[in-house]
Scaffold this motif. Structure first.
Motif, mmCIF file in Angstrom:
data_model
loop_
_atom_site.group_PDB
_atom_site.id
_atom_site.type_symbol
_atom_site.label_atom_id
_atom_site.label_comp_id
_atom_site.label_asym_id
_atom_site.label_seq_id
_atom_site.Cartn_x
_atom_site.Cartn_y
_atom_site.Cartn_z
ATOM 1 N N ILE A 195 6.295 -5.092 2.246
ATOM 2 C CA ILE A 195 5.120 -4.409 2.801
ATOM 3 C C ILE A 195 4.699 -5.093 4.101
ATOM 4 C CG2 ILE A 195 2.640 -3.987 2.420
ATOM 5 C CD1 ILE A 195 3.406 -3.491 -0.573
ATOM 6 N N ALA A 196 4.643 -6.424 4.087
ATOM 7 C CA ALA A 196 4.266 -7.175 5.293
ATOM 8 C C ALA A 196 5.287 -6.959 6.403
ATOM 9 C CB ALA A 196 4.120 -8.658 4.969
ATOM 10 N N GLU A 197 6.583 -6.952 6.062
ATOM 11 C CA GLU A 197 7.629 -6.732 7.060
ATOM 12 C C GLU A 197 7.483 -5.362 7.728
ATOM 13 O OE1 GLU A 197 11.969 -5.765 6.152
ATOM 14 O OE2 GLU A 197 12.079 -7.897 6.682
ATOM 15 N N LEU A 198 6.968 -4.385 6.979
ATOM 16 C CA LEU A 198 6.746 -3.050 7.513
ATOM 17 C C LEU A 198 5.487 -2.984 8.384
ATOM 18 C CD1 LEU A 198 7.599 -0.975 4.317
ATOM 19 C CD2 LEU A 198 8.956 -1.087 6.436
ATOM 20 N N LEU A 212 0.179 1.825 -4.797
ATOM 21 C CA LEU A 212 0.807 0.518 -5.047
ATOM 22 C C LEU A 212 -0.243 -0.558 -5.285
ATOM 23 C CD1 LEU A 212 3.759 0.543 -2.489
ATOM 24 C CD2 LEU A 212 3.922 0.623 -4.995
ATOM 25 N N ALA A 213 -1.365 -0.484 -4.573
ATOM 26 C CA ALA A 213 -2.455 -1.445 -4.789
ATOM 27 C C ALA A 213 -3.013 -1.311 -6.200
ATOM 28 C CB ALA A 213 -3.555 -1.241 -3.755
ATOM 29 N N PRO A 245 6.714 19.651 0.383
ATOM 30 C CA PRO A 245 7.704 18.593 0.148
ATOM 31 C C PRO A 245 7.854 17.631 1.330
ATOM 32 C CG PRO A 245 8.535 20.672 -0.671
ATOM 33 C CD PRO A 245 7.277 20.987 0.104
ATOM 34 N N GLN A 246 7.761 18.151 2.553
ATOM 35 C CA GLN A 246 7.886 17.283 3.722
ATOM 36 C C GLN A 246 6.679 16.348 3.840
ATOM 37 O OE1 GLN A 246 8.618 20.573 3.705
ATOM 38 N NE2 GLN A 246 10.810 20.445 4.058
ATOM 39 N N VAL A 247 5.496 16.816 3.443
ATOM 40 C CA VAL A 247 4.318 15.948 3.409
ATOM 41 C C VAL A 247 4.548 14.833 2.390
ATOM 42 C CG1 VAL A 247 1.856 15.800 2.839
ATOM 43 C CG2 VAL A 247 2.728 17.767 4.129
ATOM 44 N N ALA A 248 4.995 15.199 1.203
ATOM 45 C CA ALA A 248 5.224 14.226 0.131
ATOM 46 C C ALA A 248 6.268 13.185 0.508
ATOM 47 C CB ALA A 248 5.626 14.942 -1.153
ATOM 48 N N ASN A 249 7.170 13.524 1.437
ATOM 49 C CA ASN A 249 8.171 12.550 1.872
ATOM 50 C C ASN A 249 7.533 11.275 2.413
ATOM 51 O OD1 ASN A 249 10.366 14.067 1.126
ATOM 52 N ND2 ASN A 249 10.787 14.838 3.186
ATOM 53 N N GLY A 250 6.343 11.382 2.996
ATOM 54 C CA GLY A 250 5.668 10.175 3.481
ATOM 55 C C GLY A 250 5.473 9.166 2.371
ATOM 56 N N ALA A 251 5.053 9.634 1.199
ATOM 57 C CA ALA A 251 4.873 8.750 0.046
ATOM 58 C C ALA A 251 6.224 8.282 -0.492
ATOM 59 C CB ALA A 251 4.080 9.463 -1.053
ATOM 60 N N SER A 252 7.144 9.207 -0.663
ATOM 61 C CA SER A 252 8.451 8.872 -1.242
ATOM 62 C C SER A 252 9.205 7.864 -0.391
ATOM 63 C CB SER A 252 9.293 10.140 -1.402
ATOM 64 O OG SER A 252 8.700 11.002 -2.346
ATOM 65 N N GLU A 253 9.177 8.060 0.914
ATOM 66 C CA GLU A 253 9.901 7.148 1.796
ATOM 67 C C GLU A 253 9.292 5.750 1.770
ATOM 68 O OE1 GLU A 253 9.795 9.422 5.406
ATOM 69 O OE2 GLU A 253 11.317 10.832 4.665
ATOM 70 N N LEU A 254 7.961 5.649 1.718
ATOM 71 C CA LEU A 254 7.334 4.326 1.635
ATOM 72 C C LEU A 254 7.749 3.615 0.354
ATOM 73 C CD1 LEU A 254 5.320 2.186 2.786
ATOM 74 C CD2 LEU A 254 3.692 3.171 1.170
ATOM 75 N N LEU A 255 7.730 4.317 -0.768
ATOM 76 C CA LEU A 255 8.096 3.692 -2.044
ATOM 77 C C LEU A 255 9.535 3.196 -2.020
ATOM 78 C CD1 LEU A 255 6.270 6.200 -4.382
ATOM 79 C CD2 LEU A 255 5.612 3.820 -3.932
ATOM 80 N N ALA A 256 10.437 3.956 -1.416
ATOM 81 C CA ALA A 256 11.831 3.520 -1.310
ATOM 82 C C ALA A 256 11.962 2.332 -0.363
ATOM 83 C CB ALA A 256 12.711 4.676 -0.843
ATOM 84 N N VAL A 313 9.712 0.006 0.217
ATOM 85 C CA VAL A 313 9.113 -1.182 -0.406
ATOM 86 C C VAL A 313 9.893 -1.649 -1.624
ATOM 87 C CG1 VAL A 313 7.058 -2.019 -1.643
ATOM 88 C CG2 VAL A 313 6.790 -0.696 0.463
ATOM 89 N N LEU A 314 10.379 -0.708 -2.434
ATOM 90 C CA LEU A 314 10.978 -1.063 -3.728
ATOM 91 C C LEU A 314 12.484 -0.827 -3.796
ATOM 92 C CD1 LEU A 314 8.124 0.475 -5.878
ATOM 93 C CD2 LEU A 314 8.575 -1.974 -5.560
ATOM 94 N N GLY A 315 13.091 -0.342 -2.732
ATOM 95 C CA GLY A 315 14.531 -0.090 -2.754
ATOM 96 C C GLY A 315 14.884 0.966 -3.783
#
Length: 152
Positions: A7-10, A74-75, A107-118, A120-122
């Motif tokens: 998260i910090a690296e991002l 995530l918090a 679905p494209q809006v939701a990608n913002g959440a999905s991409e962040l989770l990937a 951060v968590l691989g």
């Protein structure tokens, strides 16, 4: 690298848990699963943006708002389990998008959440997902995201 280090690296900071807006708790653990309540794009206690996606809010802004929602989720998850390294897998994400009636790119809006989770968590951040258009969300939020996580 730990999820918190990622998260910090991002260039992000894991925020304080958003205080509930009504009679609920931010997250609940049952067995190996943690369910977060829906998280809206609050930053420092204020809504980052309001309005309907496809009208007052553009797609790119909505995608960024979904990313903020996921960071808030995530918090809430970390507050429940103490350490994001305990996340085995994000099982499911649901993104609610307050949409103009003609808007169909939830679905494209939701990608913002999905991409962040990937990010951060691989692999553990890859999940099943629903993206749902709705008429309105609390506080006129454009996006709300909730998740289910399997934890150790």
């Amino acid at each position: 690298m730990t999820p918190e280090e990622k998260i910090a690296e991002l260039g992000l900071t894991l925020p304080e848990v958003v205080a509930p807006l009504a009679a609920y708790v931010p997250a609940v653990r049952t067995g190996d699963l943690v369910y977060t309540s829906g998280q809206v794009p609050l930053v420092d206690g204020k809504m980052a943006q309001t309005g309907k996606v496809g009208a007052e809010v553009g797609l790119d802004d909505a995608r960024e708002l979904a990313r903020i929602c996921a960071l808030n989720a995530l918090a809430a998850l970390k507050a429940e389990i103490g350490d994001l390294a305990k996340v085995v897998r994000i099982v499911k994400v649901v993104a609610f998008v307050a949409s103009d009636p003609a808007f169909t790119q939830q679905p494209q809006v939701a990608n913002g959440a999905s991409e962040l989770l990937a990010e951060v968590l691989g692999e553990a951040g890859k999940h099943a997902r629903s993206a749902v258009g709705v008429a309105a969300l609390p506080l006129d939020a454009p996006v709300e995201v909730e998740l289910i996580a399997e934890v150790a």
